[in-house]
Design a protein around this motif. Sequence first.
Motif, PDB file in Angstrom:
ATOM      1  N   GLY A   5       0.833  -1.188   0.000  1.00 22.55           N
ATOM      2  CA  GLY A   5       0.000   0.000   0.000  1.00 22.55           C
ATOM      3  C   GLY A   5       0.870   1.241   0.000  1.00 22.55           C
ATOM      4  O   GLY A   5       2.085   1.167  -0.063  1.00 22.55           O
ATOM      5  N   SER A   6       0.218   2.366   0.111  1.00 23.16           N
ATOM      6  CA  SER A   6       0.927   3.641   0.081  1.00 23.16           C
ATOM      7  C   SER A   6       0.937   4.246   1.482  1.00 23.16           C
ATOM      8  O   SER A   6       0.145   3.868   2.351  1.00 23.16           O
ATOM      9  N   LYS A   7       1.821   5.214   1.674  1.00 24.11           N
ATOM     10  CA  LYS A   7       1.860   5.921   2.952  1.00 24.11           C
ATOM     11  C   LYS A   7       0.519   6.581   3.239  1.00 24.11           C
ATOM     12  O   LYS A   7       0.065   6.597   4.382  1.00 24.11           O
ATOM     13  N   GLN A   8      -0.118   7.120   2.195  1.00 31.81           N
ATOM     14  CA  GLN A   8      -1.403   7.780   2.388  1.00 31.81           C
ATOM     15  C   GLN A   8      -2.465   6.783   2.851  1.00 31.81           C
ATOM     16  O   GLN A   8      -3.338   7.117   3.644  1.00 31.81           O
ATOM     17  N   GLY A   9      -2.403   5.556   2.359  1.00 30.97           N
ATOM     18  CA  GLY A   9      -3.394   4.554   2.722  1.00 30.97           C
ATOM     19  C   GLY A   9      -3.148   3.877   4.054  1.00 30.97           C
ATOM     20  O   GLY A   9      -4.032   3.217   4.601  1.00 30.97           O
ATOM     21  N   PHE A  10      -1.957   4.041   4.598  1.00 33.06           N
ATOM     22  CA  PHE A  10      -1.583   3.358   5.836  1.00 33.06           C
ATOM     23  C   PHE A  10      -2.561   3.651   6.973  1.00 33.06           C
ATOM     24  O   PHE A  10      -2.898   2.773   7.758  1.00 33.06           O
ATOM     25  N   TYR A  11      -3.016   4.904   7.055  1.00 37.20           N
ATOM     26  CA  TYR A  11      -3.905   5.301   8.150  1.00 37.20           C
ATOM     27  C   TYR A  11      -5.379   5.212   7.785  1.00 37.20           C
ATOM     28  O   TYR A  11      -6.238   5.540   8.604  1.00 37.20           O
ATOM     29  N   ASP A  12      -5.682   4.757   6.595  1.00 32.57           N
ATOM     30  CA  ASP A  12      -7.069   4.593   6.159  1.00 32.57           C
ATOM     31  C   ASP A  12      -7.687   3.443   6.962  1.00 32.57           C
ATOM     32  O   ASP A  12      -7.153   2.335   6.971  1.00 32.57           O
ATOM     33  N   PRO A  32       8.965 -16.446  17.370  1.00 33.17           N
ATOM     34  CA  PRO A  32       8.761 -15.207  18.095  1.00 33.17           C
ATOM     35  C   PRO A  32       9.676 -14.106  17.546  1.00 33.17           C
ATOM     36  O   PRO A  32      10.808 -14.358  17.169  1.00 33.17           O
ATOM     37  N   VAL A  33       9.143 -12.906  17.534  1.00 32.97           N
ATOM     38  CA  VAL A  33       9.870 -11.780  16.955  1.00 32.97           C
ATOM     39  C   VAL A  33       9.633 -10.543  17.811  1.00 32.97           C
ATOM     40  O   VAL A  33       8.544 -10.369  18.369  1.00 32.97           O
ATOM     41  N   HIS A  34      10.652  -9.724  17.917  1.00 29.26           N
ATOM     42  CA  HIS A  34      10.522  -8.467  18.663  1.00 29.26           C
ATOM     43  C   HIS A  34       9.455  -7.626  17.973  1.00 29.26           C
ATOM     44  O   HIS A  34       9.428  -7.523  16.745  1.00 29.26           O
ATOM     45  N   VAL A  35       8.567  -7.032  18.746  1.00 23.78           N
ATOM     46  CA  VAL A  35       7.443  -6.276  18.183  1.00 23.78           C
ATOM     47  C   VAL A  35       7.935  -5.168  17.254  1.00 23.78           C
ATOM     48  O   VAL A  35       7.350  -4.937  16.193  1.00 23.78           O
ATOM     49  N   ASP A  36       9.017  -4.492  17.611  1.00 27.24           N
ATOM     50  CA  ASP A  36       9.528  -3.423  16.750  1.00 27.24           C
ATOM     51  C   ASP A  36      10.013  -3.966  15.408  1.00 27.24           C
ATOM     52  O   ASP A  36       9.811  -3.338  14.370  1.00 27.24           O
ATOM     53  N   GLN A  54       3.187   7.270  15.813  1.00 29.98           N
ATOM     54  CA  GLN A  54       1.894   7.132  15.135  1.00 29.98           C
ATOM     55  C   GLN A  54       1.827   5.817  14.344  1.00 29.98           C
ATOM     56  O   GLN A  54       0.773   5.170  14.296  1.00 29.98           O
ATOM     57  N   ILE A  55       2.927   5.439  13.737  1.00 30.63           N
ATOM     58  CA  ILE A  55       2.977   4.169  13.005  1.00 30.63           C
ATOM     59  C   ILE A  55       2.786   3.010  13.985  1.00 30.63           C
ATOM     60  O   ILE A  55       1.987   2.099  13.738  1.00 30.63           O
ATOM     61  N   LYS A  56       3.485   3.053  15.105  1.00 26.02           N
ATOM     62  CA  LYS A  56       3.343   1.999  16.120  1.00 26.02           C
ATOM     63  C   LYS A  56       1.896   1.911  16.624  1.00 26.02           C
ATOM     64  O   LYS A  56       1.357   0.817  16.780  1.00 26.02           O
ATOM     65  N   LEU A  57       1.303   3.077  16.875  1.00 29.37           N
ATOM     66  CA  LEU A  57      -0.079   3.102  17.354  1.00 29.37           C
ATOM     67  C   LEU A  57      -1.012   2.451  16.342  1.00 29.37           C
ATOM     68  O   LEU A  57      -1.861   1.621  16.701  1.00 29.37           O
ATOM     69  N   GLN A  58      -0.850   2.776  15.068  1.00 31.07           N
ATOM     70  CA  GLN A  58      -1.694   2.197  14.017  1.00 31.07           C
ATOM     71  C   GLN A  58      -1.508   0.680  13.952  1.00 31.07           C
ATOM     72  O   GLN A  58      -2.472  -0.073  13.803  1.00 31.07           O
ATOM     73  N   LEU A  59      -0.265   0.226  14.082  1.00 28.13           N
ATOM     74  CA  LEU A  59       0.003  -1.212  14.006  1.00 28.13           C
ATOM     75  C   LEU A  59      -0.489  -1.942  15.256  1.00 28.13           C
ATOM     76  O   LEU A  59      -0.959  -3.080  15.160  1.00 28.13           O
TER      77      LEU A  59
END
Length: 183
Positions: A5-12, A32-36, A54-59
């Motif tokens: 997807g695009s950066k613009q669509g990430f928060y859609d 298992p994988v580190h969340v980051d 903001q990216i972390k919050l969305q994820l």
Amino acid sequence: MSALGSKQGFYDPREIGALAERIQSVVDVQGPVHVDEAFRSVARCWGYAGLGSQIKLQLHQALGSIPLDDRPQLLGGKWLWPASMTPRTWRRFRVPGAEQATHRKAEHIPSEEIANAARTILERAIGWVERVELAKETAQLFWIRRLGRNVSACLDAGIEVLAEHCDVDGSRLRLKESAGADV
């Protein structure tokens, strides 16, 4: 991973399902994988190079949208485990390959995985193994060459997980004969 997807669509809000699917896919393959590390991998699919708040919050919202039975477990606030995997019974450890991308920092290796690698060393040992030597040999399995304070702390945490199933004599360890498959 390829762009999804695009950066613009990430928060859609309509993209939350695609984000959730990608998180689940990353955790199923790498867990298992580190969340980051998992989130960084997903964010790259939408064109992001880093992980801002903001990216972390969305994820995290995307992770929370996955049905509970299928949702990766977030343990210790930093480790994502596949829903089907139980840390107590997981016995594998992953060593890096020739490609630099397969190398992980010690702080990105779960304590359970370090314990599994250390267990392999103890299984091959005859008698007692000094804790310092066990840490050094375990680090070598992960291609970690320098044992600074942070690396040593990560290795010590993993060895502590294993120590519950060992005989301990001061700074020396050996597997208990009854440890069997319960470690």
